[in-house]
Write an enzyme that holds these catalytic residues in place. Structure first.
Site, PDB file in Angstrom:
ATOM      1  N   GLY A  49      24.560  79.736 -25.210  1.00 51.75           N
ATOM      2  CA  GLY A  49      25.612  80.335 -24.376  1.00 51.75           C
ATOM      3  C   GLY A  49      25.291  81.768 -24.002  1.00 51.75           C
ATOM      4  O   GLY A  49      26.132  82.662 -24.128  1.00 51.75           O
ATOM      5  N   ARG A  51      26.386  84.596 -20.266  1.00 50.27           N
ATOM      6  CA  ARG A  51      27.449  85.596 -20.061  1.00 50.27           C
ATOM      7  C   ARG A  51      28.034  86.029 -21.405  1.00 50.27           C
ATOM      8  O   ARG A  51      27.702  85.451 -22.449  1.00 50.27           O
ATOM      9  CB  ARG A  51      28.536  85.032 -19.131  1.00 50.27           C
ATOM     10  CG  ARG A  51      29.091  83.703 -19.589  1.00 50.27           C
ATOM     11  CD  ARG A  51      29.782  82.947 -18.441  1.00 50.27           C
ATOM     12  NE  ARG A  51      30.314  81.679 -18.926  1.00 50.27           N
ATOM     13  CZ  ARG A  51      31.516  81.534 -19.472  1.00 50.27           C
ATOM     14  NH1 ARG A  51      32.320  82.562 -19.581  1.00 50.27           N
ATOM     15  NH2 ARG A  51      31.908  80.347 -19.905  1.00 50.27           N
ATOM     16  N   ASP A  91      23.942  71.203 -23.547  1.00 51.52           N
ATOM     17  CA  ASP A  91      25.302  71.190 -24.097  1.00 51.52           C
ATOM     18  C   ASP A  91      25.140  71.081 -25.613  1.00 51.52           C
ATOM     19  O   ASP A  91      24.718  70.033 -26.111  1.00 51.52           O
ATOM     20  CB  ASP A  91      26.061  69.986 -23.520  1.00 51.52           C
ATOM     21  CG  ASP A  91      27.429  69.804 -24.146  1.00 51.52           C
ATOM     22  OD1 ASP A  91      27.762  70.528 -25.120  1.00 51.52           O
ATOM     23  OD2 ASP A  91      28.171  68.922 -23.677  1.00 51.52           O
ATOM     24  N   VAL A  92      25.457  72.159 -26.330  1.00 53.12           N
ATOM     25  CA  VAL A  92      25.187  72.167 -27.771  1.00 53.12           C
ATOM     26  C   VAL A  92      25.995  71.129 -28.549  1.00 53.12           C
ATOM     27  O   VAL A  92      25.651  70.795 -29.673  1.00 53.12           O
ATOM     28  CB  VAL A  92      25.402  73.567 -28.416  1.00 53.12           C
ATOM     29  CG1 VAL A  92      24.442  74.590 -27.854  1.00 53.12           C
ATOM     30  CG2 VAL A  92      26.844  74.024 -28.293  1.00 53.12           C
ATOM     31  N   ASN A 137      25.887  81.038 -30.613  1.00 55.74           N
ATOM     32  CA  ASN A 137      26.943  81.847 -29.998  1.00 55.74           C
ATOM     33  C   ASN A 137      27.906  81.025 -29.148  1.00 55.74           C
ATOM     34  O   ASN A 137      29.049  81.428 -28.939  1.00 55.74           O
ATOM     35  CB  ASN A 137      26.273  82.938 -29.144  1.00 55.74           C
ATOM     36  CG  ASN A 137      27.237  83.567 -28.169  1.00 55.74           C
ATOM     37  OD1 ASN A 137      28.018  84.450 -28.526  1.00 55.74           O
ATOM     38  ND2 ASN A 137      27.225  83.100 -26.910  1.00 55.74           N
ATOM     39  N   TYR A 162      40.491  76.590 -33.090  1.00 53.36           N
ATOM     40  CA  TYR A 162      39.448  77.626 -33.034  1.00 53.36           C
ATOM     41  C   TYR A 162      39.232  78.252 -34.423  1.00 53.36           C
ATOM     42  O   TYR A 162      38.095  78.413 -34.871  1.00 53.36           O
ATOM     43  CB  TYR A 162      39.888  78.669 -32.014  1.00 53.36           C
ATOM     44  CG  TYR A 162      38.905  79.778 -31.735  1.00 53.36           C
ATOM     45  CD1 TYR A 162      37.854  79.604 -30.844  1.00 53.36           C
ATOM     46  CD2 TYR A 162      39.057  81.027 -32.330  1.00 53.36           C
ATOM     47  CE1 TYR A 162      36.971  80.640 -30.567  1.00 53.36           C
ATOM     48  CE2 TYR A 162      38.182  82.066 -32.057  1.00 53.36           C
ATOM     49  CZ  TYR A 162      37.136  81.869 -31.175  1.00 53.36           C
ATOM     50  OH  TYR A 162      36.272  82.899 -30.902  1.00 53.36           O
ATOM     51  N   ALA A 168      39.917  76.935 -37.305  1.00 55.41           N
ATOM     52  CA  ALA A 168      39.321  75.941 -38.208  1.00 55.41           C
ATOM     53  C   ALA A 168      37.818  75.847 -37.948  1.00 55.41           C
ATOM     54  O   ALA A 168      37.012  75.795 -38.891  1.00 55.41           O
ATOM     55  CB  ALA A 168      39.988  74.583 -37.998  1.00 55.41           C
ATOM     56  N   LYS A 220      35.893  78.198 -36.668  1.00 58.03           N
ATOM     57  CA  LYS A 220      35.237  79.449 -37.055  1.00 58.03           C
ATOM     58  C   LYS A 220      35.177  79.598 -38.580  1.00 58.03           C
ATOM     59  O   LYS A 220      34.239  80.198 -39.108  1.00 58.03           O
ATOM     60  CB  LYS A 220      35.945  80.645 -36.406  1.00 58.03           C
ATOM     61  CG  LYS A 220      35.807  80.670 -34.878  1.00 58.03           C
ATOM     62  CD  LYS A 220      34.357  80.728 -34.446  1.00 58.03           C
ATOM     63  CE  LYS A 220      34.181  80.884 -32.958  1.00 58.03           C
ATOM     64  NZ  LYS A 220      32.765  80.933 -32.554  1.00 58.03           N
TER      65      LYS A 220
HETATM   66  P1  NAP Z   1      32.640  83.534 -23.036  1.00 67.35           P
HETATM   67  O1  NAP Z   1      32.431  84.766 -22.225  1.00 67.35           O
HETATM   68  O2  NAP Z   1      33.724  82.587 -22.683  1.00 67.35           O
HETATM   69  O3  NAP Z   1      31.242  82.745 -23.108  1.00 67.35           O
HETATM   70  C1  NAP Z   1      31.143  81.519 -23.771  1.00 67.35           C
HETATM   71  C2  NAP Z   1      29.703  81.084 -23.742  1.00 67.35           C
HETATM   72  O4  NAP Z   1      29.593  79.858 -24.461  1.00 67.35           O
HETATM   73  C3  NAP Z   1      29.196  80.843 -22.325  1.00 67.35           C
HETATM   74  O5  NAP Z   1      27.913  81.403 -22.188  1.00 67.35           O
HETATM   75  C4  NAP Z   1      29.126  79.317 -22.241  1.00 67.35           C
HETATM   76  O6  NAP Z   1      28.071  78.840 -21.443  1.00 67.35           O
HETATM   77  C5  NAP Z   1      28.835  78.946 -23.681  1.00 67.35           C
HETATM   78  N1  NAP Z   1      29.194  77.571 -23.952  1.00 67.35           N
HETATM   79  C6  NAP Z   1      30.431  77.015 -23.974  1.00 67.35           C
HETATM   80  N2  NAP Z   1      30.332  75.693 -24.241  1.00 67.35           N
HETATM   81  C7  NAP Z   1      29.012  75.423 -24.384  1.00 67.35           C
HETATM   82  C8  NAP Z   1      28.289  74.246 -24.691  1.00 67.35           C
HETATM   83  N3  NAP Z   1      28.901  73.070 -24.891  1.00 67.35           N
HETATM   84  N4  NAP Z   1      26.934  74.313 -24.769  1.00 67.35           N
HETATM   85  C9  NAP Z   1      26.292  75.492 -24.578  1.00 67.35           C
HETATM   86  N5  NAP Z   1      26.937  76.652 -24.284  1.00 67.35           N
HETATM   87  C10 NAP Z   1      28.273  76.598 -24.193  1.00 67.35           C
HETATM   88  O7  NAP Z   1      32.912  83.893 -24.558  1.00 67.35           O
HETATM   89  P2  NAP Z   1      32.442  85.114 -25.476  1.00 67.35           P
HETATM   90  O8  NAP Z   1      33.622  85.956 -25.698  1.00 67.35           O
HETATM   91  O9  NAP Z   1      31.186  85.704 -24.985  1.00 67.35           O
HETATM   92  O10 NAP Z   1      32.199  84.308 -26.838  1.00 67.35           O
HETATM   93  C11 NAP Z   1      30.917  84.083 -27.385  1.00 67.35           C
HETATM   94  C12 NAP Z   1      31.089  83.655 -28.834  1.00 67.35           C
HETATM   95  O11 NAP Z   1      31.738  84.701 -29.556  1.00 67.35           O
HETATM   96  C13 NAP Z   1      31.962  82.420 -29.012  1.00 67.35           C
HETATM   97  O12 NAP Z   1      31.469  81.633 -30.076  1.00 67.35           O
HETATM   98  C14 NAP Z   1      33.300  82.998 -29.383  1.00 67.35           C
HETATM   99  O13 NAP Z   1      34.079  82.090 -30.105  1.00 67.35           O
HETATM  100  C15 NAP Z   1      32.868  84.184 -30.224  1.00 67.35           C
HETATM  101  N6  NAP Z   1      33.883  85.218 -30.361  1.00 67.35           N
HETATM  102  C16 NAP Z   1      34.375  85.877 -29.272  1.00 67.35           C
HETATM  103  C17 NAP Z   1      35.344  86.869 -29.462  1.00 67.35           C
HETATM  104  C18 NAP Z   1      35.922  87.637 -28.318  1.00 67.35           C
HETATM  105  O14 NAP Z   1      36.880  88.391 -28.552  1.00 67.35           O
HETATM  106  N7  NAP Z   1      35.420  87.543 -27.110  1.00 67.35           N
HETATM  107  C19 NAP Z   1      35.784  87.158 -30.754  1.00 67.35           C
HETATM  108  C20 NAP Z   1      35.268  86.464 -31.828  1.00 67.35           C
HETATM  109  C21 NAP Z   1      34.303  85.507 -31.624  1.00 67.35           C
HETATM  110  P3  NAP Z   1      28.316  78.217 -19.957  1.00 67.35           P
HETATM  111  O15 NAP Z   1      29.068  79.252 -19.179  1.00 67.35           O
HETATM  112  O16 NAP Z   1      26.950  77.965 -19.455  1.00 67.35           O
HETATM  113  O17 NAP Z   1      29.115  76.964 -20.158  1.00 67.35           O
END
Ligand code: NAP
Length: 246
Positions: free
Chosen positions: A11, A14, A62-63, A89, A154, A156, A158
């Protein structure tokens, strides 16, 4: 692949994944930018890395699909001969209170956020054991530690990531493969952009440092855990959260 380390970030087109990909590339690693749907964003990430004078490639997968992960890593190992760093990620949200949460929303979040990390780890573990070294970094969340109303699925997933991290760390430690988790707090990405203003304000009030973090804050921690300097650290959960969870 000369002496350069090879890293794969899931992922990474972005958000936090992109920041991690850029940071690992800046540290001199060859980066495989995995994406699922965002082909253009992944291509842009590769371009940014190339503009830094480093190299990267985008690969779709797709992971949550185990067979797709098997072919991805077969191709990666076949082409580059090794994988030194895996950053799990990829993640999604399907938020709702338990009274309203649909079964499919629970299943989908577990499938992508938890099973996805199992799939990729399962596919690289043998190679890293063979190499007698590697780094696996799993992106969990503070809500996996603290819980969060509206995020049963989510949180659960994490929390599951933390169990997976600690278990993999124990299983792989003797082969010098470290496995750690990062638990970000609230970080400015498209995932948190969609939060209603009132909820954002209430979250902000829970952060001792008083502000959301940036993707680069998480990327800096990931780069440290991926580095030689973190060689004696395994099975840990590093919170990058402005002091939210302490
Ligand atoms: P985001 O901007 O929504 O990006 C999500 C990423 O995950 C995208 O690059 C997307 O790729 C990828 N993804 C989703 N489903 C996928 C799949 N089936 N296979 C491969 N890639 C997939 O979210 P983010 O905020 O950067 O989050 C990144 C990670 O950090 C996540 O695990 C999230 O739970 C964690 N996190 C985020 C926050 C926060 O506040 N933002 C806080 C704690 C943890 P595509 O666009 O190509 O589908």
């Amino acid at each position: 692949m000369e002496d350069r380390k090879v890293a794969l970030v899931t992922g990474a087109g972005r958000g936090i994944g992109k920041a991690i990909a850029l940071k690992l590339a800046a540290e001199g690693m060859f980066v495989i930018v995995n994406y699922n749907g965002s082909a253009q964003a992944a291509a842009d990430t590769v371009k940014e890395i190339e503009e830094m004078g480093q190299s990267a490639v985008a690969m779709q997968c797709d992971v949550s699909d185990f067979a797709a992960c098997e072919s991805l890593f077969k191709e990666v190992i076949g082409t580059y001969g090794r994988l030194d760093v895996l950053v799990n990620n990829a993640g999604i949200t399907r938020d709702n209170l338990i009274l309203k949460m649909k079964e499919e929303d629970f299943d989908e979040v577990i499938r992508v956020n938890l099973k996805g990390a199992f799939n990729t780890t399962k596919c690289v573990a043998r190679q890293m054991v063979k190499q007698r070294g590697g780094r696996i970094i799993n992106i969990s969340s503070v809500v996996g530690v603290m819980g969060n109303a509206g995020q049963a699925n989510y949180a659960a997933a994490k929390a599951g990531i933390i169990g997976l991290t600690k278990t993999m760390a124990r299983e792989l430690a003797s082969r010098h493969v470290t496995v750690n988790a990062i638990a970000p707090g609230f970080i400015e990405t498209s995932m948190t952009e969609k939060l209603p203003e009132q909820i954002r304000e209430s979250y902000q009030g829970q952060i001792p440092m008083g502000a959301f973090g940036k993707p680069e804050d998480v990327a800096n921690a990931a780069a440290f855990l991926a580095s030689e300097n973190a060689g004696y650290i395994t099975g840990q959960v590093l919170c990058v959260d402005g002091g939210m969870c302490m």
